[in-house]
Each structure stands twice: as structure tokens, then as C-alpha cells.
Design a protein around this motif. Structure first.
Motif, mmCIF file in Angstrom:
data_model
loop_
_atom_site.group_PDB
_atom_site.id
_atom_site.type_symbol
_atom_site.label_atom_id
_atom_site.label_comp_id
_atom_site.label_asym_id
_atom_site.label_seq_id
_atom_site.Cartn_x
_atom_site.Cartn_y
_atom_site.Cartn_z
ATOM 1 N N THR A 4 1.023 -1.274 0.028
ATOM 2 C CA THR A 4 -0.048 -0.013 -0.179
ATOM 3 C C THR A 4 0.821 1.260 0.183
ATOM 4 O O THR A 4 0.680 2.195 -0.805
ATOM 5 C CB THR A 4 -0.904 -0.048 1.077
ATOM 6 N N LEU A 5 1.874 1.285 0.862
ATOM 7 C CA LEU A 5 2.617 2.344 0.851
ATOM 8 C C LEU A 5 3.594 2.689 -0.429
ATOM 9 O O LEU A 5 3.785 3.550 -1.039
ATOM 10 C CB LEU A 5 3.728 2.208 2.097
ATOM 11 N N ARG A 6 3.957 1.331 -1.054
ATOM 12 C CA ARG A 6 4.640 1.551 -2.390
ATOM 13 C C ARG A 6 3.843 2.028 -3.324
ATOM 14 O O ARG A 6 4.497 2.660 -4.176
ATOM 15 C CB ARG A 6 5.131 0.117 -2.762
ATOM 16 N N SER A 7 2.517 1.410 -3.180
ATOM 17 C CA SER A 7 1.656 2.166 -4.489
ATOM 18 C C SER A 7 1.507 3.777 -4.198
ATOM 19 O O SER A 7 1.648 4.202 -5.190
ATOM 20 C CB SER A 7 0.312 1.333 -4.373
ATOM 21 N N ALA A 8 1.312 3.961 -3.121
ATOM 22 C CA ALA A 8 0.995 5.515 -2.561
ATOM 23 C C ALA A 8 2.145 6.440 -3.081
ATOM 24 O O ALA A 8 2.026 7.248 -3.657
ATOM 25 C CB ALA A 8 0.615 5.873 -1.224
ATOM 26 N N LEU A 9 3.400 5.895 -2.764
ATOM 27 C CA LEU A 9 4.632 6.519 -3.164
ATOM 28 C C LEU A 9 4.676 6.527 -4.578
ATOM 29 O O LEU A 9 5.103 7.705 -5.134
ATOM 30 C CB LEU A 9 6.070 5.905 -2.715
ATOM 31 N N ALA A 10 4.311 5.629 -5.319
ATOM 32 C CA ALA A 10 4.440 5.553 -6.887
ATOM 33 C C ALA A 10 3.621 6.608 -7.448
ATOM 34 O O ALA A 10 3.674 7.137 -8.565
ATOM 35 C CB ALA A 10 4.121 3.989 -7.424
ATOM 36 N N GLU A 11 2.525 6.875 -6.838
ATOM 37 C CA GLU A 11 1.573 7.994 -7.577
ATOM 38 C C GLU A 11 2.137 9.420 -7.342
ATOM 39 O O GLU A 11 1.439 10.323 -7.768
ATOM 40 C CB GLU A 11 0.205 7.899 -6.866
ATOM 41 N N LEU A 12 3.104 9.748 -6.482
ATOM 42 C CA LEU A 12 3.659 10.798 -6.160
ATOM 43 C C LEU A 12 4.378 11.287 -7.399
ATOM 44 O O LEU A 12 5.249 10.505 -7.831
ATOM 45 C CB LEU A 12 4.665 11.073 -5.028
ATOM 46 N N PRO A 13 4.475 12.508 -7.439
ATOM 47 C CA PRO A 13 5.548 12.980 -8.641
ATOM 48 C C PRO A 13 7.039 12.666 -8.138
ATOM 49 O O PRO A 13 7.235 12.427 -6.885
ATOM 50 C CB PRO A 13 5.476 14.548 -8.485
ATOM 51 N N GLU A 14 7.804 12.464 -9.318
ATOM 52 C CA GLU A 14 8.980 11.776 -8.950
ATOM 53 C C GLU A 14 9.840 12.616 -8.221
ATOM 54 O O GLU A 14 10.567 12.049 -7.346
ATOM 55 C CB GLU A 14 9.672 11.811 -10.420
ATOM 56 N N ARG A 15 9.632 13.970 -8.306
ATOM 57 C CA ARG A 15 10.499 14.768 -7.196
ATOM 58 C C ARG A 15 10.147 14.556 -5.714
ATOM 59 O O ARG A 15 10.823 14.452 -4.797
ATOM 60 C CB ARG A 15 10.427 16.357 -7.560
ATOM 61 N N ASP A 16 8.842 14.469 -5.292
ATOM 62 C CA ASP A 16 8.401 13.929 -4.122
ATOM 63 C C ASP A 16 8.941 12.778 -3.609
ATOM 64 O O ASP A 16 9.361 12.353 -2.563
ATOM 65 C CB ASP A 16 6.788 13.823 -4.018
ATOM 66 N N GLN A 17 8.964 11.790 -4.532
ATOM 67 C CA GLN A 17 9.321 10.404 -4.227
ATOM 68 C C GLN A 17 10.909 10.387 -3.986
ATOM 69 O O GLN A 17 11.362 9.975 -3.063
ATOM 70 C CB GLN A 17 9.291 9.586 -5.485
ATOM 71 N N ARG A 18 11.780 11.245 -4.691
ATOM 72 C CA ARG A 18 13.114 11.371 -4.429
ATOM 73 C C ARG A 18 13.273 11.768 -2.928
ATOM 74 O O ARG A 18 14.319 11.251 -2.281
ATOM 75 C CB ARG A 18 13.699 12.170 -5.515
ATOM 76 N N LEU A 20 11.404 12.176 -0.321
ATOM 77 C CA LEU A 20 11.151 11.185 0.771
ATOM 78 C C LEU A 20 11.889 10.168 0.699
ATOM 79 O O LEU A 20 12.512 9.888 2.026
ATOM 80 C CB LEU A 20 9.653 10.721 0.367
ATOM 81 N N MET A 21 12.453 9.781 -0.195
ATOM 82 C CA MET A 21 13.350 8.451 -0.135
ATOM 83 C C MET A 21 14.836 8.788 0.340
ATOM 84 O O MET A 21 15.355 8.071 1.079
ATOM 85 C CB MET A 21 13.589 7.735 -1.586
ATOM 86 N N TRP A 22 15.256 9.893 -0.001
ATOM 87 C CA TRP A 22 16.514 10.494 0.639
ATOM 88 C C TRP A 22 16.469 10.757 1.844
ATOM 89 O O TRP A 22 17.415 10.246 2.588
ATOM 90 C CB TRP A 22 16.868 11.664 -0.157
ATOM 91 N N ARG A 23 15.258 11.467 2.463
ATOM 92 C CA ARG A 23 15.323 11.589 3.718
ATOM 93 C C ARG A 23 14.969 10.482 4.537
ATOM 94 O O ARG A 23 15.614 10.266 5.896
ATOM 95 C CB ARG A 23 14.143 12.674 4.114
ATOM 96 N N PHE A 24 14.109 9.439 4.328
ATOM 97 C CA PHE A 24 13.584 8.375 5.202
ATOM 98 C C PHE A 24 14.165 7.173 4.829
ATOM 99 O O PHE A 24 13.989 6.227 5.686
ATOM 100 C CB PHE A 24 12.221 8.386 5.241
ATOM 101 N N LEU A 52 4.928 14.683 2.282
ATOM 102 C CA LEU A 52 4.295 13.711 3.124
ATOM 103 C C LEU A 52 2.789 14.133 3.162
ATOM 104 O O LEU A 52 2.030 12.935 3.514
ATOM 105 C CB LEU A 52 4.705 14.247 4.774
ATOM 106 N N GLU A 53 2.109 15.203 3.159
ATOM 107 C CA GLU A 53 0.777 15.550 2.986
ATOM 108 C C GLU A 53 0.001 14.854 1.834
ATOM 109 O O GLU A 53 -0.840 14.136 1.918
ATOM 110 C CB GLU A 53 0.402 16.870 3.036
ATOM 111 N N ARG A 54 0.798 14.883 0.729
ATOM 112 C CA ARG A 54 0.213 14.153 -0.526
ATOM 113 C C ARG A 54 0.292 12.586 -0.140
ATOM 114 O O ARG A 54 -0.731 11.933 -0.776
ATOM 115 C CB ARG A 54 1.053 14.401 -1.748
#
Length: 71
Positions: A4-18, A20-24, A52-54
Motif C-alpha cells: 500500500t505504501l509502495r503504491s501510494a509513493l508511486a503515485e507521487l510526482p518523481e521529485r516528491d518520491q526522491r 522522501l526516499m532520500w530523507r527516510f 508527506l501531506e500528499r
């Protein structure tokens, strides 16, 4: 990371994904991310907050969809 988390992350814009991945996942500081992205640390703080809000919105929507199938 659950599906579920993986799917939600995949829906985010690429910049948001990067960001969040770098941070967490990679554990980078906001200062390190700022250097990678080429923005200020304050901007990274805002980007993380918005990303995070998205992500929360998408996870909430996924939870509602899961509840719909439980009926």
C-alpha cells in the motif's frame, strides 16, 4: 515497505518520491538534500512537508478503497 505504501509513493510526482526516499530511506539530512536538489534547506523542509501531506492523502484514499471492498 508494504504494498500500500509502495503504491501510494508511486503515485507521487518523481521529485516528491526522491525527496522522501532520500530523507527516510537513505537517511540524508535536509541540508544534504538541499545540496542534491539545488535549493535551500528551508525549501527542502517545505518540500518534505508537502510530500508527506500528499502521501497521507493517497494512503487515506487507499484505506477508504480497502474499506469499500470489505462490505
Amino acid at each position: 515497505m508494504n504494498s500500500t505504501l509502495r503504491s501510494a509513493l508511486a503515485e507521487l510526482p518523481e521529485r516528491d518520491q526522491r525527496i522522501l526516499m532520500w530523507r527516510f530511506v537513505a537517511g540524508k539530512t535536509q541540508t544534504e538534500i538541499a545540496e542534491l536538489v539545488g535549493v535551500s534547506q528551508m525549501q527542502v523542509s517545505r518540500l518534505i512537508s508537502r510530500s508527506l501531506e500528499r502521501l497521507r492523502e493517497r494512503l487515506a484514499a487507499a484505506g477508504e478503497a480497502d474499506h469499500d471492498t470489505d462490505v
